[in-house]
Structure formats: structure tokens, C-alpha cells
Design a protein around this motif. Structure first.
Motif, short mmCIF file in Angstrom:
data_model
loop_
_atom_site.label_atom_id
_atom_site.label_comp_id
_atom_site.label_asym_id
_atom_site.label_seq_id
_atom_site.Cartn_x
_atom_site.Cartn_y
_atom_site.Cartn_z
N HIS A 1 19.36 24.65 -13.95
CA HIS A 1 18.42 23.70 -14.54
C HIS A 1 18.55 22.35 -13.83
O HIS A 1 17.54 21.73 -13.44
CB HIS A 1 18.72 23.57 -16.03
N LEU B 1 17.01 22.50 -10.37
CA LEU B 1 15.54 22.53 -10.42
C LEU B 1 14.97 21.14 -10.74
O LEU B 1 13.96 20.73 -10.17
CB LEU B 1 15.07 23.54 -11.47
N ALA B 2 15.65 20.44 -11.63
CA ALA B 2 15.18 19.09 -11.98
C ALA B 2 15.32 18.16 -10.78
O ALA B 2 14.41 17.37 -10.48
CB ALA B 2 15.97 18.56 -13.17
N ALA C 1 12.60 18.93 -8.37
CA ALA C 1 11.30 18.47 -8.86
C ALA C 1 11.15 16.96 -8.66
O ALA C 1 10.09 16.48 -8.24
CB ALA C 1 11.15 18.83 -10.34
N LEU D 1 8.11 11.02 -19.69
CA LEU D 1 8.28 12.44 -19.39
C LEU D 1 9.68 12.71 -18.84
O LEU D 1 10.34 13.68 -19.21
CB LEU D 1 7.22 12.84 -18.35
N ALA E 1 13.15 14.66 -20.89
CA ALA E 1 13.55 15.97 -20.34
C ALA E 1 14.90 16.37 -20.93
O ALA E 1 15.75 15.51 -21.17
CB ALA E 1 13.63 15.89 -18.83
N PRO E 2 15.10 17.66 -21.18
CA PRO E 2 16.35 18.10 -21.81
C PRO E 2 17.54 18.16 -20.85
O PRO E 2 18.10 19.23 -20.58
CB PRO E 2 15.99 19.48 -22.36
N ALA F 1 15.13 20.33 -25.72
CA ALA F 1 14.71 21.57 -25.06
C ALA F 1 13.74 22.38 -25.93
O ALA F 1 12.98 23.18 -25.42
CB ALA F 1 15.94 22.42 -24.73
N TYR G 1 6.25 19.59 -11.69
CA TYR G 1 7.25 18.54 -11.94
C TYR G 1 7.86 18.75 -13.34
O TYR G 1 9.09 18.76 -13.50
CB TYR G 1 6.57 17.18 -11.83
N HIS G 2 7.00 18.96 -14.30
CA HIS G 2 7.47 19.17 -15.68
C HIS G 2 8.32 20.45 -15.76
O HIS G 2 9.35 20.47 -16.44
CB HIS G 2 6.26 19.28 -16.61
N GLY H 1 10.14 21.79 -13.47
CA GLY H 1 11.46 21.50 -12.90
C GLY H 1 12.34 20.76 -13.89
O GLY H 1 13.52 21.10 -14.07
N LEU H 2 11.77 19.76 -14.56
CA LEU H 2 12.55 18.98 -15.53
C LEU H 2 13.04 19.85 -16.68
O LEU H 2 14.05 19.55 -17.31
CB LEU H 2 11.71 17.82 -16.09
N HIS H 3 12.31 20.94 -16.94
CA HIS H 3 12.72 21.83 -18.04
C HIS H 3 13.43 23.09 -17.53
O HIS H 3 13.59 24.06 -18.28
CB HIS H 3 11.49 22.19 -18.90
N GLY H 4 13.82 23.09 -16.27
CA GLY H 4 14.61 24.19 -15.74
C GLY H 4 13.83 25.46 -15.51
O GLY H 4 14.39 26.56 -15.52
N ILE H 5 12.52 25.33 -15.29
CA ILE H 5 11.70 26.52 -15.03
C ILE H 5 11.39 26.54 -13.54
O ILE H 5 10.77 25.60 -13.02
CB ILE H 5 10.38 26.47 -15.84
#
Lengths: 275, 247
Positions: free
Chosen positions: A11, A14-15, A18, A105, A109-110, B80, B103-104, B106-110
Motif C-alpha cells: 500500500h 503504491l501511494a 501515485a 484527498l 488517505a488511509p 480505509a 491517483y486515488h 494508489g493512495l488507497h493501495g489499489i
């Protein structure tokens, strides 16, 4: 997101990817920013070094082993300027993101907020290093005589310098609430940081001319240490003092910025309801 | 039979700005598969409540638990499970729709294949597949809102928080969005908290919570709220509750 260790790492990666992708995409779309990042220091290099080449004598002090020309002396300072402007641009982008709403946003984010801000710093550092190398290419084209292997040995210094100045930008974005306040803040930070440093003249030159207080200000200015770290690294040398102080400054600025972005303890949590 | 686990449990939230008390002991518990409308006039405290629920602000006292995860103690676990549509638009206008969604994600680990699928599914859900490669700047206000809703659903949240999501939209777009979200509530067993001051858009909600001057002053099914107020419509009930008390 899974709760496992590898899930958290995946995770986090990926963040990071991104955030890097977004910052790079936006940077490449802003051609004006790309051009000015190179043109600004190039103007300084061409105009200043032409004007002062014969006015300022630069004696042999470490890391230099021979007499050097003024353009060679200026180059690390101008690389520092590239990183400093990138740091301020990152800060401006954060203030802009806050005004247009996209920062929410990121902050919702978590993932731990410090990590999200660190990703932002990584993006700013990466862009700063890329711009510094673009300027090194220009300097090469203008015949500035820098050691070729210095291009490799300077990389860690560029990364650390970029990180610390981006952290300064991050910290500023906590306190600069509105875009219209930003120009004044940038002038208040960039010009003192640049002029009260060793970017344009060595410390001994300042002392020699009797400007003791300016020499003192330059000695305690973190930007001086970014410049000196880069200067030594360009010649494959390591300045422990400058590197240590740059690292300390960067970590301190980042820590204070994280505190500022923490709704539990920072200034953002006390913001009015439109924030 | 046991009661369903609440998707969110809000207990005794208070928040003040100087001498102004924006929230005054707000407690609320929401179940999955229910469309809850949070009705309140401007300045009632809706935005403050949303900012606390999304972790942007911290309350002076009280607690928020999302599917059991305490927002203050474990914010990443709580966030989450939330999908958020902010009152202020939060799309990056210079990026394409797909870049915004990626982008979103990625921020949520997808990532990887899951990301591609999630983007496709989210866009299809709101009939926006055609806009995928368009810059957000070129889209209408209604379509931008749909993209924001699609984005909020990409991480399969248990609760969708929407803060005045129809602000600035024409009546047809407003109705369209409400219908979309109502359908999702049924199909996905999604909990929804929809904050607004426009009564007509939430008349079909499962539950109405009226917030006024930072306090919950009414809570129940729309028909019950109307009956208790003595008015003939939900709008009449809302006005009686808020204007009557404002006097």
C-alpha cells in the motif's frame, strides 16, 4: 488495504508511486516552470560570472586544489538555487492544492500522515535533482569546468539538499494560508537565503571585507551548508559539517511540518471551518 | 437477532471555534444499507462534523468509530472504510479523469489489474466511461461530481460521506445523483450520510437527522419526522424545527 506487513508495504509503495506520478505529470505539463528552472540560474551564471570574473579573485581553498574561475565557484550556489526554488515551488503547489481542495484527498488517505507528507517530499526532491542535472548540462554547454565524475559523486548531496529545502517548503505551506501571500513569503525566504550564503562569495571574502555580521549570518544559514555540501561533493569530497547540518535542518523542518499538519496538535486543526 | 454493527458510531462530539460552539454533543449511529440525510441550515455544523469524521479536524471531545476502529487511535483503519465526497470539488483539473482515479487508487493501495478494474467499474457505474481520457477541466459540473462519487466508491467503502454533494448543480443533475446513490445503497449494502440543506433531494431517505446550531434536534424516518412536527411535508417540518427554534 490488508493488515499484514507486506500488505502495508505494498500500500505504501503504491501511494508513493501515485504521488510521484502525479507530481511528475503536472511538472511536465508546466513547460514554463521547466524552462524557468533552467533559465534562471543560467542567467545568473552568464551575467554574473561575466561581470565578476575579473573583479573577484578566488583563492585556493578546499575543495579546490587549483585556482578556479568565478563561474566554477558559482556553480554549486546556482545548483543550490535550483533546489531552493524547487522547494518553494513544492510549497506553492501545496498551498494551491489546499485552496482548490485536492489536498484533502491526500490528507484523508488511509496512511499515516507523516508518510504521505514524506511522499510529497520525495516527489519534490526527485524533481529538484532532475532540474539540478538539467542545469549542470547547461553549465557544461557554457564551458564551466567541473569534474566529470563529480556528476556522480554529487548525487547524494543533491538528494539531501533537495530533501532539506523541500522540507522547508513543506513547513512554509503550514503557515502560508493563502496563495496571494505566497509571493511575499518567497521573497522573504529565497533572497535572504541566497544572498546571506556562500553561493556568490566565500566566507573569507566576507570577513576580509569587514562584513563580520554578514559572514556570521552566512555561517548559520542552512542554505550555505547545502551549497558547501554540493561544492565538496562535486569534487568527490565529503563535508561532514555541512552534510550533518543539512540533514539536521531537513529532519527538523520535516518534523515541524508533520506537527503542523497533524490535526491533533498542529495549526491546521485550529483552522476555521472553511479550511 | 442481534442488531447490525453500525458503520459509524459517533458519540458526544463537541467542537468550538473560540466562543462559537460548532458542535454540541452530537451522537449518531448509522447502519449499513441505509441512506441517512443530515439536514441542517447553513452554519448548523454539518461541515465541521464532516471534517471531524474525515480526520481533517479533531474534536474537542467525543469519539468516532468506523466499523469499530477509533478514528483518533487508529485513523488509517477508520479512513480505509470511508468513501468521501467533499463539499468543495477536489478533482485535479489539469489531469485526466483516469489520472485522477489512478491517483486515488494508489493512495488507497489499489494497484495493477485491480486498479484497472476498479477504474472501469467506477466509471461504468456513473455512466462516465466515455470521459476516461478527458481532462477534468473540460467536464460539466454534474459530470465532475459523478467522477468524485465514482472515485469515492473505488475502495469499496462501508460508508459513503457526502457533504452537500449537489452544490452548484442544476435540478436534473441533482435528481440524477440522488437516484444513483439510492440505488447503490440497496445494491451494495452501503451506508450513506448525505449532508444538505436542500430538503427536496432527501425526501426518499431512509432516515433524516436534523442538525441545528451544533445539536441533533430530530432523528427518524421522514414520515415520522413530518408527523411529529405537525407539518404536512418534510420541508415544512424542517422549517418548523429550524426556524421555530431560531426565533
Amino acid at each position: 488495504m490488508t493488515g499484514s506487513h507486506s500488505g502495508v508495504l505494498a500500500h505504501a509503495s503504491l501511494a508513493l508511486a501515485a504521488i510521484l506520478r502525479r507530481e511528475i505529470t503536472k511538472f511536465l505539463r508546466q513547460t514554463g516552470r521547466l524552462v524557468s528552472a533552467v533559465v534562471r540560474p543560467t542567467l545568473w551564471l552568464v551575467v554574473f560570472s561575466a561581470g565578476f570574473q575579473n573583479v573577484l579573485g578566488v583563492s585556493i581553498t578546499p575543495p579546490y586544489e587549483n585556482y578556479i574561475t568565478y563561474d566554477v565557484y558559482m556553480a554549486p550556489g546556482l545548483i543550490g538555487m535550483v533546489l531552493l526554488f524547487q522547494g518553494m515551488q513544492s510549497s506553492l503547489a501545496l498551498v494551491f492544492d489546499r485552496e482548490v481542495g485536492t489536498l484533502r484527498l491526500l490528507l484523508t488517505a488511509p496512511l499515516p500522515r507523516w508518510y504521505l507528507l514524506l511522499c510529497k517530499l520525495a516527489a519534490g526532491t526527485l524533481l529538484g535533482v532532475a532540474q539540478a542535472y538539467a542545469f549542470l548540462l547547461v553549465a557544461l554547454a557554457f564551458g564551466v569546468d567541473l569534474p566529470r565524475w563529480g556528476w556522480i559523486s554529487v548525487l547524494p548531496a543533491l538528494a539531501l539538499g533537495g530533501f532539506s529545502l523541500a522540507a522547508l517548503g513543506l513547513l512554509l505551506s503550514v503557515y502560508v494560508r493563502r496563495l496571494e501571500n505566497f509571493a511575499g513569503t518567497m521573497n522573504f525566504v529565497i533572497f535572504p537565503a541566497f544572498f546571506f550564503s556562500t553561493a556568490l562569495y566565500p566566507l573569507w571574502k566576507l570577513r576580509e571585507s569587514g562584513s563580520e555580521w554578514i559572514a556570521w549570518a552566512a555561517r548559520v544559514n542552512p542554505f550555505t551548508h547545502v551549497v558547501e555540501m554540493i561544492r565538496f561533493a562535486l569534487y568527490g569530497q565529503f563535508s561532514a559539517l555541512s552534510t550533518g547540518l543539512t540533514l539536521l535542518f531537513g529532519v527538523l523542518a520535516f518534523g515541524l511540518a508533520v506537527r503542523g499538519y497533524d490535526p491533533q496538535s498542529g495549526v491546521l486543526g485550529r483552522a476555521p471551518r472553511d479550511e | 437477532m442481534t442488531a447490525p454493527v453500525p458503520v459509524i458510531a459517533i458519540d458526544g462530539l463537541t467542537k468550538s471555534y473560540g466562543k462559537v460552539r460548532a458542535l454540541d454533543g452530537v451522537s449518531l449511529s448509522l447502519e449499513p444499507g441505509r441512506f441517512t440525510a443530515l439536514l441542517g441550515p447553513n452554519g448548523a455544523g454539518k461541515s465541521t462534523l464532516f471534517q471531524i469524521l474525515t480526520g481533517l479536524f479533531v474534536a474537542d471531545s467525543g469519539s468516532v468509530r468506523v466499523l469499530g476502529a477509533d478514528l483518533a487511535a487508529d485513523p488509517t483503519a477508520a479512513l480505509a472504510r470511508l468513501g468521501i465526497v467533499f463539499q468543495q470539488p477536489s478533482l485535479d483539473l489539469d489531469l485526466t479523469v483516469e489520472q485522477n482515479l489512478a491517483y486515488h487508487a494508489g493512495l488507497h493501495g489499489i494497484g495493477g489489474r485491480r486498479r484497472r478494474d476498479a477504474i472501469e467499474e467506477a466509471l461504468a457505474l456513473f455512466g462516465q466511461s466515455e470521459t476516461r481520457r478527458q481532462r477534468v477541466r473540460t467536464l460539466s459540473g454534474g459530470n465532475r461530481r459523478k467522477i468524485e462519487m465514482a472515485r469515492a466508491l473505488m475502495s469499496a467503502p462501508a460508508l459513503l460521506l457526502l457533504d452537500e454533494p449537489t452544490q452548484g448543480l442544476d435540478p436534473a443533475s441533482r435528481r440524477d445523483l440522488v437516484l444513483h446513490v439510492s440505488r447503490l445503497v440497496r445494491e451494495r449494502d452501503l451506508g450513506v450520510l448525505w449532508a444538505t440543506h436542500i430538503v427536496s433531494e432527501v425526501e426518499a431517505a431512509d432516515r433524516v437527522v436534523v442538525l441545528h446550531r451544533g445539536r441533533v434536534i430530530e432523528d427518524g424516518a421522514p414520515a415520522d419526522v413530518v408527523a411529529r412536527s405537525g407539518a404536512s411535508t418534510l420541508e415544512g417540518a424542517f422549517l418548523a424545527l429550524t426556524q421555530g427554534r431560531a426565533a
